[in-house]
Design an enzyme around this catalytic site. Structure first.
Site, PDB file in Angstrom:
ATOM      1  N   GLU A   1      -0.401  -9.062  -0.953  1.00 12.68           N
ATOM      2  CA  GLU A   1      -0.944  -8.472   0.291  1.00 12.68           C
ATOM      3  C   GLU A   1      -2.188  -7.622  -0.036  1.00 12.68           C
ATOM      4  O   GLU A   1      -2.282  -6.445   0.320  1.00 12.68           O
ATOM      5  CB  GLU A   1       0.099  -7.657   1.058  1.00 12.68           C
ATOM      6  CG  GLU A   1      -0.267  -7.431   2.512  1.00 12.68           C
ATOM      7  CD  GLU A   1       0.810  -6.693   3.307  1.00 12.68           C
ATOM      8  OE1 GLU A   1       0.754  -5.462   3.394  1.00 12.68           O
ATOM      9  OE2 GLU A   1       1.704  -7.365   3.855  1.00 12.68           O
TER      10      GLU A   1
ATOM     11  N   HIS B   1       6.705   5.203  12.865  1.00 16.59           N
ATOM     12  CA  HIS B   1       7.066   6.012  11.690  1.00 16.59           C
ATOM     13  C   HIS B   1       5.884   6.553  10.887  1.00 16.59           C
ATOM     14  O   HIS B   1       6.075   7.297   9.935  1.00 16.59           O
ATOM     15  CB  HIS B   1       7.934   5.190  10.739  1.00 16.59           C
ATOM     16  CG  HIS B   1       7.134   4.127   9.999  1.00 16.59           C
ATOM     17  ND1 HIS B   1       6.882   2.894  10.541  1.00 16.59           N
ATOM     18  CD2 HIS B   1       6.524   4.142   8.802  1.00 16.59           C
ATOM     19  CE1 HIS B   1       6.172   2.193   9.689  1.00 16.59           C
ATOM     20  NE2 HIS B   1       5.918   2.916   8.625  1.00 16.59           N
TER      21      HIS B   1
ATOM     22  N   GLU C   1      -2.020   5.088   2.938  1.00 15.53           N
ATOM     23  CA  GLU C   1      -2.005   3.676   2.560  1.00 15.53           C
ATOM     24  C   GLU C   1      -3.395   3.093   2.311  1.00 15.53           C
ATOM     25  O   GLU C   1      -3.576   2.257   1.421  1.00 15.53           O
ATOM     26  CB  GLU C   1      -1.287   2.851   3.645  1.00 15.53           C
ATOM     27  CG  GLU C   1       0.215   3.104   3.731  1.00 15.53           C
ATOM     28  CD  GLU C   1       0.602   4.346   4.511  1.00 15.53           C
ATOM     29  OE1 GLU C   1      -0.290   5.003   5.086  1.00 15.53           O
ATOM     30  OE2 GLU C   1       1.796   4.682   4.553  1.00 15.53           O
TER      31      GLU C   1
ATOM     32  N   ARG D   1       2.896   8.317   8.880  1.00 10.83           N
ATOM     33  CA  ARG D   1       2.602   9.730   8.595  1.00 10.83           C
ATOM     34  C   ARG D   1       1.441  10.259   9.428  1.00 10.83           C
ATOM     35  O   ARG D   1       1.459  11.405   9.877  1.00 10.83           O
ATOM     36  CB  ARG D   1       2.250   9.909   7.110  1.00 10.83           C
ATOM     37  CG  ARG D   1       3.458  10.184   6.257  1.00 10.83           C
ATOM     38  CD  ARG D   1       3.134  10.181   4.777  1.00 10.83           C
ATOM     39  NE  ARG D   1       4.339   9.819   4.051  1.00 10.83           N
ATOM     40  CZ  ARG D   1       5.116  10.673   3.401  1.00 10.83           C
ATOM     41  NH1 ARG D   1       4.806  11.936   3.329  1.00 10.83           N
ATOM     42  NH2 ARG D   1       6.211  10.250   2.786  1.00 10.83           N
TER      43      ARG D   1
ATOM     44  N   HIS E   1      13.628   5.035  12.378  1.00  6.64           N
ATOM     45  CA  HIS E   1      13.429   5.178  10.920  1.00  6.64           C
ATOM     46  C   HIS E   1      14.232   6.369  10.402  1.00  6.64           C
ATOM     47  O   HIS E   1      14.443   7.346  11.129  1.00  6.64           O
ATOM     48  CB  HIS E   1      11.924   5.402  10.712  1.00  6.64           C
ATOM     49  CG  HIS E   1      11.446   5.288   9.297  1.00  6.64           C
ATOM     50  ND1 HIS E   1      11.720   6.235   8.342  1.00  6.64           N
ATOM     51  CD2 HIS E   1      10.678   4.360   8.680  1.00  6.64           C
ATOM     52  CE1 HIS E   1      11.138   5.891   7.196  1.00  6.64           C
ATOM     53  NE2 HIS E   1      10.504   4.743   7.377  1.00  6.64           N
TER      54      HIS E   1
ATOM     55  N   ASP F   1       0.787  -1.235   0.000  1.00  6.33           N
ATOM     56  CA  ASP F   1       0.000   0.000   0.000  1.00  6.33           C
ATOM     57  C   ASP F   1       0.819   1.286   0.000  1.00  6.33           C
ATOM     58  O   ASP F   1       0.348   2.334   0.435  1.00  6.33           O
ATOM     59  CB  ASP F   1      -0.900  -0.006   1.241  1.00  6.33           C
ATOM     60  CG  ASP F   1      -0.110  -0.275   2.509  1.00  6.33           C
ATOM     61  OD1 ASP F   1       1.111  -0.051   2.503  1.00  6.33           O
ATOM     62  OD2 ASP F   1      -0.711  -0.723   3.510  1.00  6.33           O
TER      63      ASP F   1
HETATM   64  C1  UD1 Z   1       6.882   4.734   3.487  1.00 10.10           C
HETATM   65  C2  UD1 Z   1       5.469   4.333   3.102  1.00 10.10           C
HETATM   66  C3  UD1 Z   1       4.773   3.660   4.283  1.00 10.10           C
HETATM   67  C4  UD1 Z   1       5.614   2.533   4.846  1.00 10.10           C
HETATM   68  C5  UD1 Z   1       6.999   3.041   5.162  1.00 10.10           C
HETATM   69  C6  UD1 Z   1       7.863   1.883   5.599  1.00 10.10           C
HETATM   70  C7  UD1 Z   1       4.339   5.795   1.497  1.00 10.10           C
HETATM   71  C8  UD1 Z   1       3.471   6.965   1.313  1.00 10.10           C
HETATM   72  N1  UD1 Z   1       4.683   5.501   2.760  1.00 10.10           N
HETATM   73  O1  UD1 Z   1       6.783   5.732   4.480  1.00 10.10           O
HETATM   74  O2  UD1 Z   1       3.540   3.129   3.851  1.00 10.10           O
HETATM   75  O3  UD1 Z   1       5.009   2.070   6.031  1.00 10.10           O
HETATM   76  O4  UD1 Z   1       7.582   3.612   3.981  1.00 10.10           O
HETATM   77  O5  UD1 Z   1       8.993   2.295   6.273  1.00 10.10           O
HETATM   78  O6  UD1 Z   1       4.684   5.165   0.541  1.00 10.10           O
HETATM   79  N2  UD1 Z   1      14.602   8.087   4.108  1.00 10.10           N
HETATM   80  C9  UD1 Z   1      15.970   8.004   3.952  1.00 10.10           C
HETATM   81  N3  UD1 Z   1      16.501   6.796   3.618  1.00 10.10           N
HETATM   82  C10 UD1 Z   1      15.757   5.667   3.462  1.00 10.10           C
HETATM   83  C11 UD1 Z   1      14.370   5.779   3.638  1.00 10.10           C
HETATM   84  C12 UD1 Z   1      13.814   6.987   3.947  1.00 10.10           C
HETATM   85  O7  UD1 Z   1      16.685   8.979   4.085  1.00 10.10           O
HETATM   86  O8  UD1 Z   1      16.302   4.604   3.184  1.00 10.10           O
HETATM   87  C13 UD1 Z   1      14.007   9.412   4.450  1.00 10.10           C
HETATM   88  C14 UD1 Z   1      13.970  10.370   3.261  1.00 10.10           C
HETATM   89  O9  UD1 Z   1      14.221  11.669   3.723  1.00 10.10           O
HETATM   90  C15 UD1 Z   1      12.515  10.278   2.805  1.00 10.10           C
HETATM   91  C16 UD1 Z   1      11.806  10.078   4.132  1.00 10.10           C
HETATM   92  O10 UD1 Z   1      12.658   9.224   4.871  1.00 10.10           O
HETATM   93  O11 UD1 Z   1      12.107  11.427   2.109  1.00 10.10           O
HETATM   94  C17 UD1 Z   1      10.417   9.506   4.081  1.00 10.10           C
HETATM   95  O12 UD1 Z   1      10.340   8.369   3.239  1.00 10.10           O
HETATM   96  P1  UD1 Z   1       8.942   8.008   2.513  1.00 10.10           P
HETATM   97  O13 UD1 Z   1       9.134   6.774   1.700  1.00 10.10           O
HETATM   98  O14 UD1 Z   1       8.412   9.197   1.823  1.00 10.10           O
HETATM   99  O15 UD1 Z   1       7.965   7.758   3.722  1.00 10.10           O
HETATM  100  P2  UD1 Z   1       7.959   6.700   4.893  1.00 10.10           P
HETATM  101  O16 UD1 Z   1       7.492   7.397   6.104  1.00 10.10           O
HETATM  102  O17 UD1 Z   1       9.259   5.997   4.920  1.00 10.10           O
HETATM  103  N1  UDP Z   2      12.324  -3.654  10.010  1.00  8.10           N
HETATM  104  C1  UDP Z   2      13.691  -3.785   9.847  1.00  8.10           C
HETATM  105  N2  UDP Z   2      14.516  -2.912  10.524  1.00  8.10           N
HETATM  106  C2  UDP Z   2      14.052  -1.951  11.330  1.00  8.10           C
HETATM  107  C3  UDP Z   2      12.635  -1.801  11.469  1.00  8.10           C
HETATM  108  C4  UDP Z   2      11.800  -2.659  10.789  1.00  8.10           C
HETATM  109  O1  UDP Z   2      14.157  -4.662   9.142  1.00  8.10           O
HETATM  110  O2  UDP Z   2      14.853  -1.211  11.908  1.00  8.10           O
HETATM  111  C5  UDP Z   2      11.448  -4.576   9.287  1.00  8.10           C
HETATM  112  C6  UDP Z   2      10.387  -5.263  10.113  1.00  8.10           C
HETATM  113  O3  UDP Z   2      10.869  -6.433  10.714  1.00  8.10           O
HETATM  114  C7  UDP Z   2       9.321  -5.523   9.072  1.00  8.10           C
HETATM  115  C8  UDP Z   2       9.420  -4.334   8.158  1.00  8.10           C
HETATM  116  O4  UDP Z   2      10.735  -3.812   8.343  1.00  8.10           O
HETATM  117  O5  UDP Z   2       9.620  -6.678   8.305  1.00  8.10           O
HETATM  118  C9  UDP Z   2       8.388  -3.318   8.514  1.00  8.10           C
HETATM  119  O6  UDP Z   2       8.698  -2.120   7.906  1.00  8.10           O
HETATM  120  P1  UDP Z   2       8.138  -0.735   8.393  1.00  8.10           P
HETATM  121  O7  UDP Z   2       7.817  -0.801   9.828  1.00  8.10           O
HETATM  122  O8  UDP Z   2       9.125   0.277   7.934  1.00  8.10           O
HETATM  123  O9  UDP Z   2       6.843  -0.542   7.487  1.00  8.10           O
HETATM  124  P2  UDP Z   2       5.335  -1.046   7.612  1.00  8.10           P
HETATM  125  O10 UDP Z   2       5.326  -2.507   7.838  1.00  8.10           O
HETATM  126  O11 UDP Z   2       4.707  -0.274   8.722  1.00  8.10           O
HETATM  127  O12 UDP Z   2       4.745  -0.642   6.303  1.00  8.10           O
END
Ligand code: UD1
Ligand code: UDP
Length: 383
Positions: free
Chosen positions: A120, A210, A134, A212, A243, A98
């Site tokens: 999923e 984490h 999502e 939003r 995160h 999602d």
């Molecule tokens: C995204 C997903 C959310 C999921 C989450 C898992 C959307 C809208 N949201 O949210 O559904 O639960 O991922 O973790 O798709 N960043 C880094 N390095 C990384 C990853 C992220 O620097 O490897 C930082 C960047 O500044 C980025 C910000 O995190 O802009 C947010 O990342 P983003 O993918 O937009 O949103 P998440 O909150 O991670």
């Molecule tokens: N996870 C990970 N390292 C971390 C935090 C989470 O490998 O530091 C794994 C966790 O075990 C799960 C997945 O990431 O498999 C969940 O991701 P996240 O919580 O970012 O997203 P969501 O499931 O809420 O979309």
């Protein structure tokens, strides 16, 4: 006969963890050419997963930007996917879950008239703003997809309510397949603090947060609750892999930095995370994936959200919705920390989300759909 070209598209950490075993499974089938396309909506957190599962991307859109907006992710994915689809000419595009990558991947496939398989599928809260964005992403992907791989029977019923009844398979969640490859009793952590934690003498609480929709006041309340718990209970240590989102990091630092018995660490690789979960006492999280993994490992979960699209483990008794108010979070966590019977009532291993066979079922369903195998896979029947 030509091989079936199946392209898996993913971009964030959870999608990668849950698609990795499927990409590996698809590679085992001689009738399938498995193409792996990453958007890199997450860069570092995606790359770590690719490393753990020894995956190599055939295409990498490399879209991540600091503090990216929902529109920018969607636009960059759509533009990037145009070239990839034109070049690779897939017969089927698989997306997962999602996220913005999921939605844009499915929409792009639709624009190119390539059928979509949604891994999923069928999770719903029926609140369009929670989780945000999502809930709407998965509904829109449900409307686009031809094949729907539901983790549970409950997810299938959700799709039926939207009149989606064709091409629906109940497979279990691929995260359980992933978990079966990562958790080992003799695992040695490469993150030093994790080897040093007093797993036997103290209660190790694993925390992640984490989402939003939790930005702002809810996340502040959650942080204050965590701080109160650490200050109240000397036999508790909190481990919080934070995160990489700057919004999250700033909030966590502001409220928890320097708090005794709180370990703020960088995100963990999937194998480190899964093995830490297997050894911890309790999980407090707003993550979707953790709500599925922890019950399979017999760990109670307090969900730091107002609702969940994963009611199966709540019904099984291993997960409780704690909400986003400081008082209620502290009350529920305190109960689990201080009452042996309350803890035991929640700490039993259940597997409502899968039996580790989801990827095999999905691969078989794809082959069956395209007339490459005679037998439809059996449904996953749950616990
Ligand atoms: C995204 C997903 C959310 C999921 C989450 C898992 C959307 C809208 N949201 O949210 O559904 O639960 O991922 O973790 O798709 N960043 C880094 N390095 C990384 C990853 C992220 O620097 O490897 C930082 C960047 O500044 C980025 C910000 O995190 O802009 C947010 O990342 P983003 O993918 O937009 O949103 P998440 O909150 O991670
Ligand atoms: N996870 C990970 N390292 C971390 C935090 C989470 O490998 O530091 C794994 C966790 O075990 C799960 C997945 O990431 O498999 C969940 O991701 P996240 O919580 O970012 O997203 P969501 O499931 O809420 O979309």
């Amino acid at each position: 006969m030509e091989k079936l070209r199946v392209m898996s598209v993913f971009g964030t950490r959870p999608e990668a963890i849950k698609m990795a075993p499927l990409v590996l499974e698809l590679k085992q089938h001689p009738e399938i050419e498995s193409i792996c396309c990453v958007t890199a909506q997450h860069r570092q957190m995606l790359d770590t997963v690719m490393e753990v599962f020894h995956l190599r991307a055939d295409c990498d859109l490399n879209i991540m930007a600091p503090r990216q907006t929902l529109s920018s992710i969607t636009c960059k994915c759509l533009t990037g996917m145009d070239d990839v689809i034109a070049q690779k000419k897939p017969d089927l595009i698989l997306v997962h879950g999602d996220t913005s990558t999921t939605f844009a991947g499915a929409l792009s496939a639709f624009y190119h008239q390539v059928p979509v398989g949604h891994v999923e599928a069928g999770l719903r809260t029926y609140d369009r703003y929670s989780p945000f964005p999502e809930e709407m992403n998965r509904k829109m992907v449900g409307a686009i997809a031809t094949l729907h791989f539901c983790p549970t029977e409950n997810n299938r019923r959700n799709l039926a309510r939207e009149n989606i009844t064709e091409g629906v398979f109940v497979t279990g969640n691929t995260v359980i397949d992933a978990l079966k490859t990562t958790v080992r009793p003799d695992y040695r952590f490469s993150t030093p603090v994790l080897n040093e934690l007093p797993y036997d003498s103290k209660k190790i609480v694993l925390v992640t947060c984490h989402r939003r929709e939790n930005y702002g006041a809810p996340m502040k309340n959650i942080m204050l609750a965590l701080k109160q718990l650490a200050q109240t209970y000397e036999d508790v240590e909190l481990v919080y892999p934070v995160h990489l989102s700057p919004v999250v990091r700033e909030t966590v630092q502001a409220y928890l930095a320097g708090t005794p018995r709180v370990h703020l660490i960088d995100p963990l690789s999937a194998d480190e995370m899964h093995n830490l979960m297997a050894r911890c006492y309790l999980v407090m999280t707003d993550s979707g994936g953790l709500q599925e993994e922890a019950p399979a490992l017999g760990k109670p979960v307090l969900v730091l959200r107002r609702e969940t699209e994963r009611p199966e483990a709540v019904e099984a008794g291993t997960v409780k919705i704690a909400g986003v108010e400081q008082g209620e979070i502290v009350r529920l966590a305190s109960e689990l920390i201080t009452s042996h019977s309350a803890y035991e009532a929640m700490a039993h291993a259940v597997n409502p989300y899968g039996d580790g066979q989801a990827c095999r079922r999905i691969a078989q369903a794809i082959l069956w759909h395209f007339g490459r195998c005679a037998e439809k896979p059996e449904d996953y029947r749950g616990v």
